[in-house]
Design a protein around this motif. Structure first.
Motif, mmCIF file in Angstrom:
data_model
loop_
_atom_site.group_PDB
_atom_site.id
_atom_site.type_symbol
_atom_site.label_atom_id
_atom_site.label_comp_id
_atom_site.label_asym_id
_atom_site.label_seq_id
_atom_site.Cartn_x
_atom_site.Cartn_y
_atom_site.Cartn_z
ATOM 1 N N ASP A 1 3.588 -68.169 29.634
ATOM 2 C CA ASP A 1 4.925 -67.946 30.191
ATOM 3 C C ASP A 1 4.806 -67.087 31.450
ATOM 4 N N PRO A 2 5.445 -67.502 32.564
ATOM 5 C CA PRO A 2 5.313 -66.725 33.800
ATOM 6 C C PRO A 2 5.929 -65.329 33.733
ATOM 7 N N GLY B 1 3.560 -63.692 30.103
ATOM 8 C CA GLY B 1 2.161 -64.024 29.835
ATOM 9 C C GLY B 1 2.077 -64.949 28.633
ATOM 10 N N PHE B 2 1.095 -64.718 27.766
ATOM 11 C CA PHE B 2 0.886 -65.631 26.640
ATOM 12 C C PHE B 2 1.852 -65.365 25.492
ATOM 13 N N ILE B 3 2.517 -66.437 25.029
ATOM 14 C CA ILE B 3 3.425 -66.388 23.878
ATOM 15 C C ILE B 3 2.787 -67.208 22.765
ATOM 16 N N THR B 4 2.606 -66.592 21.620
ATOM 17 C CA THR B 4 1.972 -67.270 20.486
ATOM 18 C C THR B 4 3.024 -67.850 19.549
ATOM 19 N N VAL B 5 2.796 -69.062 19.090
ATOM 20 C CA VAL B 5 3.642 -69.657 18.050
ATOM 21 C C VAL B 5 3.119 -69.122 16.709
ATOM 22 N N PRO B 6 3.917 -68.299 15.996
ATOM 23 C CA PRO B 6 3.365 -67.548 14.867
ATOM 24 C C PRO B 6 3.247 -68.273 13.528
ATOM 25 N N SER B 7 3.869 -69.458 13.374
ATOM 26 C CA SER B 7 3.760 -70.128 12.071
ATOM 27 C C SER B 7 3.843 -71.636 12.234
ATOM 28 N N HIS C 1 14.450 -73.080 35.884
ATOM 29 C CA HIS C 1 13.959 -72.908 34.515
ATOM 30 C C HIS C 1 14.967 -73.479 33.519
ATOM 31 N N THR C 2 14.478 -73.736 32.303
ATOM 32 C CA THR C 2 15.279 -74.484 31.334
ATOM 33 C C THR C 2 15.621 -73.646 30.105
ATOM 34 N N ARG C 3 16.487 -74.207 29.275
ATOM 35 C CA ARG C 3 16.821 -73.585 27.986
ATOM 36 C C ARG C 3 15.563 -73.495 27.096
ATOM 37 N N PHE C 4 14.628 -74.395 27.298
ATOM 38 C CA PHE C 4 13.369 -74.364 26.543
ATOM 39 C C PHE C 4 12.598 -73.077 26.859
ATOM 40 N N HIS C 5 12.476 -72.777 28.160
ATOM 41 C CA HIS C 5 11.818 -71.534 28.578
ATOM 42 C C HIS C 5 12.480 -70.326 27.914
ATOM 43 N N TYR D 1 17.324 -63.421 29.028
ATOM 44 C CA TYR D 1 17.902 -64.175 30.140
ATOM 45 C C TYR D 1 18.057 -63.313 31.389
ATOM 46 N N LEU D 2 18.284 -62.022 31.251
ATOM 47 C CA LEU D 2 18.341 -61.170 32.442
ATOM 48 C C LEU D 2 16.965 -61.069 33.095
ATOM 49 N N ASN D 3 15.941 -60.853 32.294
ATOM 50 C CA ASN D 3 14.574 -60.803 32.821
ATOM 51 C C ASN D 3 14.200 -62.117 33.495
ATOM 52 N N ARG D 4 14.477 -63.215 32.787
ATOM 53 C CA ARG D 4 14.032 -64.545 33.237
ATOM 54 C C ARG D 4 14.837 -65.010 34.452
ATOM 55 N N ASP D 5 16.149 -64.840 34.395
ATOM 56 C CA ASP D 5 16.990 -65.292 35.511
ATOM 57 C C ASP D 5 16.703 -64.477 36.770
ATOM 58 N N SER D 6 16.437 -63.186 36.598
ATOM 59 C CA SER D 6 16.048 -62.333 37.718
ATOM 60 C C SER D 6 14.740 -62.833 38.341
ATOM 61 N N PHE D 7 13.786 -63.172 37.484
ATOM 62 C CA PHE D 7 12.472 -63.646 37.943
ATOM 63 C C PHE D 7 12.603 -64.948 38.742
ATOM 64 N N TYR D 8 13.331 -65.933 38.180
ATOM 65 C CA TYR D 8 13.379 -67.253 38.807
ATOM 66 C C TYR D 8 14.320 -67.322 40.018
ATOM 67 N N THR D 9 15.325 -66.458 40.073
ATOM 68 C CA THR D 9 16.204 -66.442 41.251
ATOM 69 C C THR D 9 15.626 -65.572 42.349
ATOM 70 N N GLY D 10 14.739 -64.646 41.983
ATOM 71 C CA GLY D 10 14.219 -63.694 42.962
ATOM 72 C C GLY D 10 15.161 -62.527 43.191
ATOM 73 N N VAL D 11 16.200 -62.405 42.358
ATOM 74 C CA VAL D 11 17.133 -61.272 42.461
ATOM 75 C C VAL D 11 16.560 -60.126 41.632
ATOM 76 N N TYR D 12 15.668 -59.366 42.237
ATOM 77 C CA TYR D 12 14.907 -58.380 41.470
ATOM 78 C C TYR D 12 15.740 -57.169 41.057
ATOM 79 N N GLU D 13 16.913 -57.008 41.677
ATOM 80 C CA GLU D 13 17.809 -55.924 41.234
ATOM 81 C C GLU D 13 18.261 -56.133 39.793
#
Length: 409
Positions: A9-10, A13-19, A52-56, A165-177
């Motif tokens: 995940d950008p 980092g790495f996300i593990t599927v736990p089960s 980015h998608t709902r899957f992400h 979603y705040l972390n992710r949307d900030s990352f993909y839009t480039g709105v780092y505030e």
């Protein structure tokens, strides 16, 4: 088969599927559909990176849930393995009922069917497919499980959904505030009286989280150009619905045509399982392919809106902190009728008005609770020595009108 997969995940980092069960849910077609639904609808019209998608988002929220529960366990809060897995499934599936373009088209494809109800309905269908192994996850999702803090992690004013979603949307839009200190907030979580709390030393991180949320709403989710684009897509789909229900031929995918041709209720979904099968066949591509087809439709309003969206000729937007004067709205309406030769009852397709509102923290209702050093639990608005948090609870409402730029006034 090895089901202990890892996603790169950008954001985290790495996300593990736990089960194995969680892997099988992710592999299910109902969940894979989320790859084809963008998280932010038409926001890419303003921020080109917002693809980015709902899957992400679902995977990211699951990762944060896993981190949060590990933190709580490390502070001697008893969490059983079945509760941990169920919580991960609940957050993984919390958006499973979203249709094309997420929130933007929720009222155009259906009249009174909302994504929360559809998410729960799909979870029940998956529970049947997995022979009852999702029952605890459903109870946590609904808030009926006796240990309430699990539901708070899924849905509250400080849930892992918002943190992702705040972390992710900030990352993909480039709105780092809009970037929040999710790691620090999660590390400061604890349980008191079966309720989720944050330690007192996290107050400034919470304040930053709420300020970032308010900023993201004005700068991204309620950006005036996003409002224009989403309203135009809403209107073009509504126009297609109106024409179909009047018996006019409108080309579109079979599933989208099915929903636009009828006014379905949640009771219809529960009565007829084939309706859900049609719904899970819907995604953003159905709407985009429809818009491309509608661009050459003989109906002027449908083709005009479709062409405008495809070529990003978006409507002009006027935003005001006060209600827009009736004389101004009437003047724009008359200009639209005159310029495009449309009937008065059809003006609302080309002149769109409404309200937007933003309050980052709801002072009334479910609070964000702080565990003080002396062991008391108080609302974060009371705990902070800065006036910001209480001020962030004030609802700000604005008024807007959108209309074609060709119409001068």
């Amino acid at each position: 088969m090895n089901k202990k997969k890892i996603f790169n995940d950008p954001v985290y980092g790495f996300i593990t599927v736990p089960s194995d069960l969680i892997f099988d849910i992710i592999e299910h077609p109902f969940f894979q559909r989320l790859r084809r639904i963008k998280q932010l609808g038409l926001t890419e019209m303003v921020y080109p990176g917002a693809l980015h998608t709902r899957f992400h988002h679902a995977l990211g929220a699951m990762h944060l849930m896993d981190t949060a529960l590990s933190t709580l366990k490390s502070k001697n809060n008893e969490i059983f393995d079945n509760e941990l897995e169920a919580s991960l499934i609940a957050i993984l599936l919390h958006d499973i009922g979203h249709g094309p373009f997420s929130h933007a088209l929720e009222t155009a494809i259906f009249k009174n069917v909302y994504h929360e109800s559809l998410s729960l309905h799909i979870m029940h269908m998956l529970n049947k497919a997995f022979e009852g192994r999702l029952t605890l996850a459903i109870n946590i999702f609904k808030g009926t499980y006796e240990r309430k803090f699990f539901h708070q992690l899924v849905s509250s004013q400080l849930d892992v959904d918002r943190l992702d979603y705040l972390n992710r949307d900030s990352f993909y839009t480039g709105v780092y505030e809009g970037k929040i200190g999710a790691d620090r907030i999660i590390k400061m979580l604890d349980i008191a009286n079966d309720k989720l709390v944050v330690e007192e030393k996290a107050i400034y991180s919470i304040e930053n989280f709420l300020v970032s949320r308010r900023l993201m709403y004005w700068q991204v989710y309620l950006h005036k150009t996003v409002i224009s684009a989403e309203n135009m897509v809403l209107r073009v789909v509504q126009r297609a619905r109106q024409l179909l229900q009047q018996g006019v031929e409108v080309d579109t995918s079979p599933n989208l045509k099915f929903f636009l041709s009828s006014d379905l209720t949640m009771a219809d979904f529960e009565r007829d399982s084939s309706i859900l099968e049609r719904f899970v066949g819907l995604d953003d591509h159905d709407v985009w392919s429809g818009i491309k087809l509608w661009a050459s439709h003989p109906d002027f309003i449908l083709s005009y809106l479709a062409n405008s969206i495809l070529n990003r000729r978006l409507f002009k937007v006027v935003i005001s902190s006060k209600p827009i004067e009736k004389d101004l709205l009437l003047g724009i309406s008359e200009l639209v009728q005159e310029h495009y030769k449309v009937a008065e009852e059809d003006v609302h397709y080309l002149m769109i008005s409404g309200t937007i509102s933003n309050n980052a923290y709801q002072v009334e209702g479910q609070s964000i609770d702080v565990l003080t050093k002396s062991g008391y639990v108080i609302d974060v608005a009371e705990a902070s020595d800065l006036p910001n948090i209480r001020a962030l609870g004030n609802k700000v409402e604005k008024y807007y009108v959108c209309y074609p730029k060709e119409v001068a006034h």
